[in-house]
Design a protein around this motif. Structure first.
Motif, short mmCIF file in Angstrom:
data_model
loop_
_atom_site.label_atom_id
_atom_site.label_comp_id
_atom_site.label_asym_id
_atom_site.label_seq_id
_atom_site.Cartn_x
_atom_site.Cartn_y
_atom_site.Cartn_z
N ALA A 1 10.04 -4.12 17.16
CA ALA A 1 9.70 -5.06 18.23
C ALA A 1 10.26 -4.59 19.57
CB ALA A 1 10.25 -6.45 17.87
N ARG A 2 9.37 -4.17 20.46
CA ARG A 2 9.85 -3.68 21.74
C ARG A 2 9.64 -4.67 22.88
NH1 ARG A 2 6.90 1.53 20.22
NH2 ARG A 2 5.84 -0.27 19.39
N ASP A 3 8.69 -5.60 22.66
CA ASP A 3 8.50 -6.64 23.68
C ASP A 3 8.07 -7.95 22.99
OD1 ASP A 3 5.77 -6.35 23.00
OD2 ASP A 3 5.52 -4.83 24.54
N ALA A 4 7.88 -8.97 23.78
CA ALA A 4 7.60 -10.31 23.23
C ALA A 4 6.31 -10.31 22.40
CB ALA A 4 7.50 -11.33 24.36
N GLU A 5 5.33 -9.52 22.84
CA GLU A 5 4.06 -9.48 22.13
C GLU A 5 4.24 -8.90 20.72
OE1 GLU A 5 -0.38 -7.77 23.18
OE2 GLU A 5 1.16 -7.81 24.75
N ASP A 6 4.97 -7.77 20.67
CA ASP A 6 5.32 -7.17 19.37
C ASP A 6 6.01 -8.20 18.48
OD1 ASP A 6 4.41 -4.66 19.86
OD2 ASP A 6 6.38 -3.72 20.11
N GLU B 1 6.01 -11.37 18.47
CA GLU B 1 5.14 -12.45 18.01
C GLU B 1 4.31 -11.97 16.82
OE1 GLU B 1 3.48 -15.65 21.02
OE2 GLU B 1 1.95 -14.15 20.60
#
Lengths: 204, 204
Positions: free
Chosen positions: A69-74, A76
């Motif tokens: 998970a590198r950002d919020a989208e990942d 989620e």
């Protein structure tokens, strides 16, 4: 199957681990029911070992998910995977609890056996007798699911258990099979295992 | 099915309630997988409702068990029943968690679909078309389990869901069935539901 006895983090394929956890949790539940139905202490112990394996896989998966998970989208998108993994963990815990009943000294209440009636119709244990059509056959060549709608979920060979056997596994005289499937199919397989029936012909 | 919406204690049959919890928890898991596989929000909502029903049954069962235990021997024998009940509760929680994925706004990660591949082989959704052999047949008279090794686990009729339908339930044109079973059997049922095949003959 990978050797995960020493838990140290190494990158794992999220897809492979989730699939293994999913398949294992399903089979564990049927193995736990089988342990109760057939009063098998050894099978119950196998279920408890598998439960530990699921715990290890769960731990490795959680770490891989976090690292992916590198950002919020990942995060989620990955949260759904964590949910499925946690659910398989719950199922395997339930299976272990059921299997543990067999390991307790107390007898099983008749109410439990009655509640397991529907399960009993789709699970069977049978021994491969001398002269059976199944002796020295690879599971893959039998195409049991296609031919008679059943699956071999475990084989007991002497003191060893082979859980969720591979297609290349060869069945041998003296093996005990744990089989799940449609009632007619498991009856058919019982007759083939005993040597009473010498054909997979469905036109009976 | 009893109406248990108002939870007030009344004596229940431990055997009946445990059997219902057991059967319901098994079917819930397959319904939850189906909700994910077929992206069905309504089916996911049904699973969440069933989870509440299991909670209610669990509560009534626990009370009945307590009242039934008059001495240490009773308590020991009844403890096993409580363990099985708790396990069905865990399984139903896992099913509800999986079903909830469908109700979230985020899309399902491809890894989840891939992990569900084996499940996909044994679960199918199909519509009853005009002229199908199944139209206006009672489930009991079809003997699907014996004939082709499949079970109807749910029917969607308009906006209504019929979960674990009884043998006397009549199938109607326009119904959507959720079916589980051996791969060949579910393919066969798909052809019968669509009207393509007009016989249950297994000799194909």
């Amino acid at each position: 199957l990978h050797n995960l006895e020493k838990i140290e983090y190494k990158p794992v394929s999220v897809k492979e681990v989730l699939t293994e956890m999913k398949d294992l949790s399903e089979i564990m539940l049927d193995l736990a029911y089988s342990a109760v139905l057939f009063h098998s202490v050894e099978l119950a112990e196998e279920v408890l070992e598998l439960e530990e394996r699921i715990d290890t896989l769960s731990y490795l998966l959680d770490m891989s998910i976090m690292l992916a998970a590198r950002d919020a989208e990942d995060a989620e998108a990955l949260a759904g995977i964590a949910t499925v993994a946690a659910a398989t963990n719950e199922i395997s815990d339930a299976a272990a609890d059921i299997a543990s009943l067999v390991l307790q000294e107390i007898g099983l209440h008749s109410v439990i056996r009655e509640a397991f009636q529907k399960i009993e119709e789709r699970l069977m244990r049978t021994e491969i007798k001398s002269g059976s059509l199944l002796d020295r056959k690879k599971i893959g060549e039998l195409e049991l699911a296609a031919n008679i709608g059943v699956d071999i979920i475990a084989i007991r060979r002497g003191k060893e258990w082979i859980i969720d056997p591979e297609l290349k596994e060869e069945i041998m005289e003296g093996d005990f099979l744990i089989v799940r499937g449609a009632p007619l199919g498991i009856q058919k397989l019982r007759d083939i295992a005993s040597g009473k029936t010498r054909t997979f012909d469905r036109g009976d």
